[in-house]
Write a protein that holds these residues in place. Sequence first.
Motif, PDB file in Angstrom:
ATOM      1  N   ASP A 335       0.801  -1.217   0.000  1.00 24.35           N
ATOM      2  CA  ASP A 335       0.000   0.000   0.000  1.00 24.35           C
ATOM      3  C   ASP A 335       0.838   1.275   0.000  1.00 24.35           C
ATOM      4  N   LEU A 336       2.138   1.160   0.236  1.00 22.88           N
ATOM      5  CA  LEU A 336       3.020   2.324   0.166  1.00 22.88           C
ATOM      6  C   LEU A 336       4.093   2.158  -0.914  1.00 22.88           C
ATOM      7  N   ALA A 337       3.907   1.170  -1.788  1.00 24.18           N
ATOM      8  CA  ALA A 337       4.918   0.903  -2.816  1.00 24.18           C
ATOM      9  C   ALA A 337       5.075   2.083  -3.764  1.00 24.18           C
ATOM     10  N   GLY A 338       3.953   2.703  -4.145  1.00 27.34           N
ATOM     11  CA  GLY A 338       4.017   3.850  -5.053  1.00 27.34           C
ATOM     12  C   GLY A 338       4.764   5.014  -4.437  1.00 27.34           C
ATOM     13  N   THR A 339       4.485   5.298  -3.153  1.00 28.93           N
ATOM     14  CA  THR A 339       5.148   6.395  -2.466  1.00 28.93           C
ATOM     15  C   THR A 339       6.640   6.143  -2.329  1.00 28.93           C
ATOM     16  N   ALA A 340       7.006   4.923  -1.930  1.00 30.28           N
ATOM     17  CA  ALA A 340       8.420   4.592  -1.750  1.00 30.28           C
ATOM     18  C   ALA A 340       9.169   4.659  -3.073  1.00 30.28           C
ATOM     19  N   LEU A 341       8.606   4.058  -4.133  1.00 23.35           N
ATOM     20  CA  LEU A 341       9.260   4.074  -5.424  1.00 23.35           C
ATOM     21  C   LEU A 341       9.294   5.476  -6.014  1.00 23.35           C
ATOM     22  N   GLY A 342       8.246   6.263  -5.759  1.00 28.29           N
ATOM     23  CA  GLY A 342       8.243   7.649  -6.212  1.00 28.29           C
ATOM     24  C   GLY A 342       9.342   8.450  -5.549  1.00 28.29           C
ATOM     25  N   THR A 343       9.510   8.256  -4.230  1.00 28.14           N
ATOM     26  CA  THR A 343      10.579   8.932  -3.501  1.00 28.14           C
ATOM     27  C   THR A 343      11.942   8.497  -4.021  1.00 28.14           C
ATOM     28  N   PHE A 344      12.081   7.219  -4.247  1.00 29.29           N
ATOM     29  CA  PHE A 344      13.319   6.659  -4.785  1.00 29.29           C
ATOM     30  C   PHE A 344      13.681   7.304  -6.119  1.00 29.29           C
ATOM     31  N   HIS A 345      12.734   7.337  -7.055  1.00 30.52           N
ATOM     32  CA  HIS A 345      12.988   7.902  -8.370  1.00 30.52           C
ATOM     33  C   HIS A 345      13.235   9.406  -8.302  1.00 30.52           C
ATOM     34  N   THR A 346      12.544  10.093  -7.389  1.00 33.45           N
ATOM     35  CA  THR A 346      12.710  11.532  -7.277  1.00 33.45           C
ATOM     36  C   THR A 346      14.095  11.907  -6.771  1.00 33.45           C
ATOM     37  N   CYS A 347      14.565  11.215  -5.743  1.00 33.77           N
ATOM     38  CA  CYS A 347      15.901  11.497  -5.211  1.00 33.77           C
ATOM     39  C   CYS A 347      16.963  11.323  -6.292  1.00 33.77           C
ATOM     40  N   ILE A 348      16.814  10.276  -7.087  1.00 34.24           N
ATOM     41  CA  ILE A 348      17.768  10.036  -8.162  1.00 34.24           C
ATOM     42  C   ILE A 348      17.655  11.127  -9.227  1.00 34.24           C
ATOM     43  N   SER A 349      16.421  11.455  -9.609  1.00 31.75           N
ATOM     44  CA  SER A 349      16.210  12.418 -10.683  1.00 31.75           C
ATOM     45  C   SER A 349      16.678  13.818 -10.300  1.00 31.75           C
TER      46      SER A 349
END
Length: 393
Positions: A335-349
């Motif tokens: 239920d928090l996979a989208g938030t975690a992956l979004g944060t992950f991709h944002t930090c990298i980007s």
Amino acid sequence: MRKNFFQGIGANVLLLGLVSFINDVSSDMIFAIMPLFIASLGGTGIAVGLIGGLGDSISGVLKVFSGYWSDKLGKKLPFIFGGYFISSIAKLLFPFIKAWPALAVLVPIERTGKGLRTAPRDAVIANSTLPSSRGKAFGLHRALDTSGAFIGALGAFVLFWFLKLELRTILFIAAIIAFFALFPLIFVKEKITTPQTLSLRISLKNLPLNFKKYLVAQTLFALGNFTYMFFVLKSKIVFDGIFSLRFTIALPILLYVWFNIIYALSSIPAGIISDKIGRKKTLILGYLVYSFTCIGFSLANSLGGFIILFAIYGVSFGLIEATSRAFASDFVADDLAGTALGTFHTCISLAVLPAGIIAGILWNFNPNFTFIYGTALGILSILFLMRVNPKGI
């Protein structure tokens, strides 16, 4: 054998892989010639770093929001479809660019589509797969994605070398192909998750401590993982004066094709390896291979050397790209996979823009300084990743 391989992997993984395959035929037909197109418009190292980093940095802000919004709504497909559609529209404008600064506007628009779709798409992949097969699923997706990149880059070479088409014509053909990627999305059946009522701030606060440590290591690596365009341009610099002008353009495209072949072939084995020995060990190996690649590019001065180095560069991507996404999804519940992956991709980007600018500045002094910088950040990232110790992974 086939049944065992696909065990634990849902149909959504294959469908989304097909979408990425078609989209990357389009995208890498563009990416294969983009650094050469920028150079033809008078762009220098700073221009390459700015264009290569600006798009992903701006779209990166959307990645955490699209991941959070998709978790909050419990629906991810609208973000996935919208993202691919925006990118397709933006690509249609590339062939009409007259000066490189215009690319600094259009590329971020095209990358906005990537920002909308990436985290929700990766969340659908994670939610459509058994945890024990997650590395293999992401590896399969990356393999399909990169296979499309290989075909797209090879297509760019065929169109340029054999059919003798202009770069702008190739860009237009690539833009048309992008729209065909929308059709497989019709058949994707997402697992609807429970809508979340937490605020974005609280959701991020609830992410595990070891996940945040992991983000630090990934962000450091992203600061040294500058755009592929510098690798392509380094080969072009060496080839200038050795081969004819047309061959000097064609060879870097072929090397980019070779890179994608190795990237595609290594993605699935890397995902399987990460399921066997662990994501952390696989990522450390990937960082090490990338650091070695940068050292090699700082010394390379022959076609044979570049053939070897572009292959090693592809292996580093195979080890890192799929594994890093699978590792990020291992830290949190569905239920928090989208938030975690979004944060992950944002930090990298968000790290991509300074990475590109720093690499561009160093390039203007001496192209080799750019690759020495990449080596240093790769080694530093290994030291930080060694501090991540999630239980049960």
